[in-house]
Write an enzyme that holds these catalytic residues in place. Structure first.
Site, PDB file in Angstrom:
ATOM      1  CG  HIS A 109      -1.954  -1.092   1.177  1.00 56.80           C
ATOM      2  ND1 HIS A 109      -2.363  -1.797   2.288  1.00 56.80           N
ATOM      3  CD2 HIS A 109      -2.661  -1.599   0.130  1.00 56.80           C
ATOM      4  CE1 HIS A 109      -3.276  -2.691   1.935  1.00 56.80           C
ATOM      5  NE2 HIS A 109      -3.466  -2.595   0.634  1.00 56.80           N
ATOM      6  CG  HIS A 161       0.520  -4.299   5.007  1.00 52.94           C
ATOM      7  ND1 HIS A 161      -0.311  -3.963   3.972  1.00 52.94           N
ATOM      8  CD2 HIS A 161       1.117  -5.470   4.641  1.00 52.94           C
ATOM      9  CE1 HIS A 161      -0.227  -4.877   3.021  1.00 52.94           C
ATOM     10  NE2 HIS A 161       0.630  -5.802   3.401  1.00 52.94           N
ATOM     11  CD  GLU A 166      -1.254  -4.218   9.308  1.00 50.26           C
ATOM     12  OE1 GLU A 166      -1.065  -2.982   9.362  1.00 50.26           O
ATOM     13  OE2 GLU A 166      -1.785  -4.778   8.329  1.00 50.26           O
TER      14      GLU A 166
END
Length: 668
Positions: free
Chosen positions: A255, A398, A490
């Protein structure tokens, strides 16, 4: 694109100053002027040493030069109007500060060579070769050829031929500066800053050049806007798979607005190279026994959009300073596709087969219908990559919370958004996720402030679908289509943290990054051979009680991560009998156990050979209708351009009024 225009404007400004000096220079000597006495020296006058008066070369370690120079340019005016001099005057702007002033001084040694006793003295070939080795990556980063006038064999000579080192003075000044710094022991020095796409490419290539014996860079494809998806690899044998050496990959910036993973992987590449050279035994062991692939940015187009938002907030009138708090800007690629929703949806196929007693959860073919959807070029490139390399484990980075999640990411019930949905390798996946979380400074700590999730009681790990369910994820695809076990990390709540926080984040994650790669050396590994000792490609290795097989690589080697305990392992291949072994893995075992298999060929009864027809395997049907090929051609080449597109800097050099410098083009 905005970044390139900024660079272009700075170069044009430099060129304007350069042009003024050219127009104010004395006129060149034209044919016939000598007879009229308009030339400073006659054609019969022999070349002599003269004071050097060339603005961009006034800091050379000598004061006298001579014309004609090594390029046969016969006067200062001819040098000042040349493309060669223009190039050396804008190295700093073109290459983003890389390799300066080394390149400029080296170039000056050719265009205004040192003069001794009325003759030109050539610079040393060894100096040229050192600069080229450390700086070629910077030219590749902007798709520019290495300048012809820095051809080390053509314009430079050896020590035996009486050369001189044009960088001698620079090195002396650097040694004086370094003498003031007295570290207690050698250590890796990393600049903890954000890297633009160009700076990232340059840094990866510079790192690979510095550690060329254990590293290389390669591209797995291009983004929609044509940016290289550049991987840096570390291995004792870069560029090739070594028998029984497991392969690991890290992927960041899937992303585009989640940028911390991208920077951590750039720092990791520098760290691995530097520490290996410094003799760090842990890093040397890791690289000598593992093939490591690092893709810092899977979505460079999205990153540029997110980074532009940060720069926009860095306005002088903005009293709060630069900030980034958009959760969507730059997340998708240039087609507005979320790359972590764009992979083939294979998880639902597994769920639909569970009623079948003999169902498997491995090497599921890509449905033909997938290719008629919108496949992002970045997704396509990664799929080809993971089908080509026998990866064992992987992590994708991420931001948005602080945890390590593992497949399945898609819920086993389509209407249930938070349902525990384990794979057959639940125990191994939990072990991998815990490896990262436990080695992280805060991820497994119950007292760590989270971003809304309740993962503290689980030690900072969670089954992906139990967190939230989504289809088309990369981790599920890795698991169901290849041998690779991938987790999602994450890294925190802030998707685009302030630059001053990058060093702290590196310290929090460094041990976890290393420990996760080292965890690939667990379970079992071996070779499946025939009776002649030749490895069997594509043989299946299965473990009783785990409905997921792995397949052997090109030379018959395999790696199977397993939890401690007793396992019944079987190897089989078409045309061969099965072989089974009982394996015990102790709890504290840190290295993979070696388990080889030798398979005997199946002896068919006379007359039965024609009936032994292998089943058609659809696994190899990758993009069977060339849908992606046609789709990308229509998207990437709208307008039917004739010939390849020139680099962003080309118009600047081609409009200077002189001969077109085709030698600057890499593929010319």
């Amino acid at each position: 694109m905005e970044y390139k225009w900024i660079k272009m404007n700075s170069i044009i400004f430099t060129f304007n100053i350069f042009a003024i000096s050219v127009w104010s220079a004395p006129p060149r000597c034209e044919p016939g002027d000598e007879i009229l006495g308009r030339c400073r020296e006659s054609a019969e006058e022999k070349p002599r040493c003269a004071d050097m008066v060339l603005g961009y070369c006034d800091d050379m370690p000598y004061s006298q030069s001579i014309f004609p120079n090594l390029l046969d340019q016969r006067s200062r005016q001819e040098v000042e109007t040349s493309i060669e001099y223009l190039l050396l005057s804008v190295y700093n702007s073109l290459l983003g500060g890389e390799c300066n002033p080394d390149l400029r001084l080296l170039s000056c040694s050719v265009v205004v060579p040192r003069c001794d006793r009325d003759r030109a003295v050539k610079p040393c070939r060894s100096t040229c070769e050192q600069v080229r080795k450390s700086c070629i990556h910077a030219f590749e980063g902007i798709q520019m050829a290495w300048p012809y006038f820095l051809d080390c064999d053509r314009f430079f000579v050896s020590d035996e031929e009486g050369c001189y080192d044009p960088l001698e003075g620079l090195r002396a000044r650097q040694e004086v500066a370094l003498a003031d710094i007295a570290p207690e022991e050698p250590s890796t020095i990393i600049q903890f800053i954000y890297h633009s796409n160009t700076q990232m490419v340059n840094m990866l290539k510079k790192t690979a050049s510095r550690c060329s014996h254990i590293s290389r860079t390669y591209s797995i494809g291009r983004s929609l806007e044509g940016k290289d998806l550049l991987v840096i690899e570390f291995s004792e044998n870069p560029g090739g798979h070594d028998l029984l050496e497991p392969e690991v990959k890290y992927i960041g910036n899937m992303h585009g607005n989640e940028v911390l993973g991208r920077e951590l992987l750039i720092y990791l590449a520098q760290y691995l190279c530097s520490e290996y050279l410094l003799g760090n035994e842990r890093i040397q062991t890791l690289i000598n026994t593992t093939r490591i692939h690092i893709l810092p940015s899977m979505n460079p187009d999205g990153y540029e959009l997110a980074a532009a938002d940060v720069e926009d907030s860095n306005d002088p009138e903005n009293q709060e300073g630069p900030r980034y708090d958009a959760w969507t800007s730059g997340r998708t690629n240039a087609q507005n596709i979320d790359l972590n929703r764009n992979f083939p949806q294979l998880t639902s196929i597994v769920y639909s087969r569970r009623r079948n007693r003999r169902y498997r959860s491995d090497h599921i073919p890509i449905p033909d219908s997938y290719w008629f959807g919108k496949v992002a070029p970045e997704t396509y490139a990664v799929m080809k990559w993971i089908r080509t390399v026998p990866f064992v484990i992987s992590a994708s980075f991420h931001s948005g919370d602080l945890l390590a999640s593992y497949p399945f990411d898609f819920s086993k019930h389509p209407l249930e958004e938070k349902m525990f949905s384990p794979t057959p390798d639940e125990q191994v996946f939990k072990q991998l996720a815990r490896t990262y979380a436990d080695a992280h400074a805060d991820m497994a700590d119950k007292n760590t402030e989270r971003c809304g999730g309740t993962f503290a009681n689980n030690g900072g790990i969670v089954n992906g679908a139990q967190w939230y369910s989504f289809a088309g994820g990369m981790s599920d695809f890795n698991y169901l289509h290849t041998n690779c076990l991938e987790i999602t990390v994450e890294l925190g709540c802030d998707k685009f943290p302030a630059e001053e926080e990058l060093y702290t984040e590196w310290k929090r994650n460094k041990e976890a990054l290393l420990s996760f790669m080292e965890s690939v050396h667990r379970g079992i590994k071996g070779i499946v051979k025939d009776q002649k000792g030749k490895g069997i490609k594509g043989a299946r290795v299965s473990v009783r009680g785990i409905r997921r097989d792995i397949t052997t690589a090109e030379e018959g080697d395999y790696w199977r991560l397993l939890a401690p305990g007793v396992h019944i392992v079987t190897a089989q291949a078409p045309g061969y009998t099965r072989a089974t072994k009982k394996v015990f893995l102790p709890t504290r075992m840190q290295q993979a156990g070696r388990v080889d298999f030798q398979l005997k060929p199946v002896v068919l009864e006379p007359g039965m050979e024609d009936l032994h027809i292998p089943l058609t395997d659809t696994y190899d049907r990758f993009d069977p209708y060339n849908q992606f090929e046609r789709y990308t051609m229509s998207e990437l080449h709208q307008g039917g351009d004739e010939g390849p597109e020139k680099p962003w800097w080309w118009s600047y050099f081609s409009q200077t009024g002189g001969a077109t410098p085709n030698w600057l083009l890499r593929n010319n």
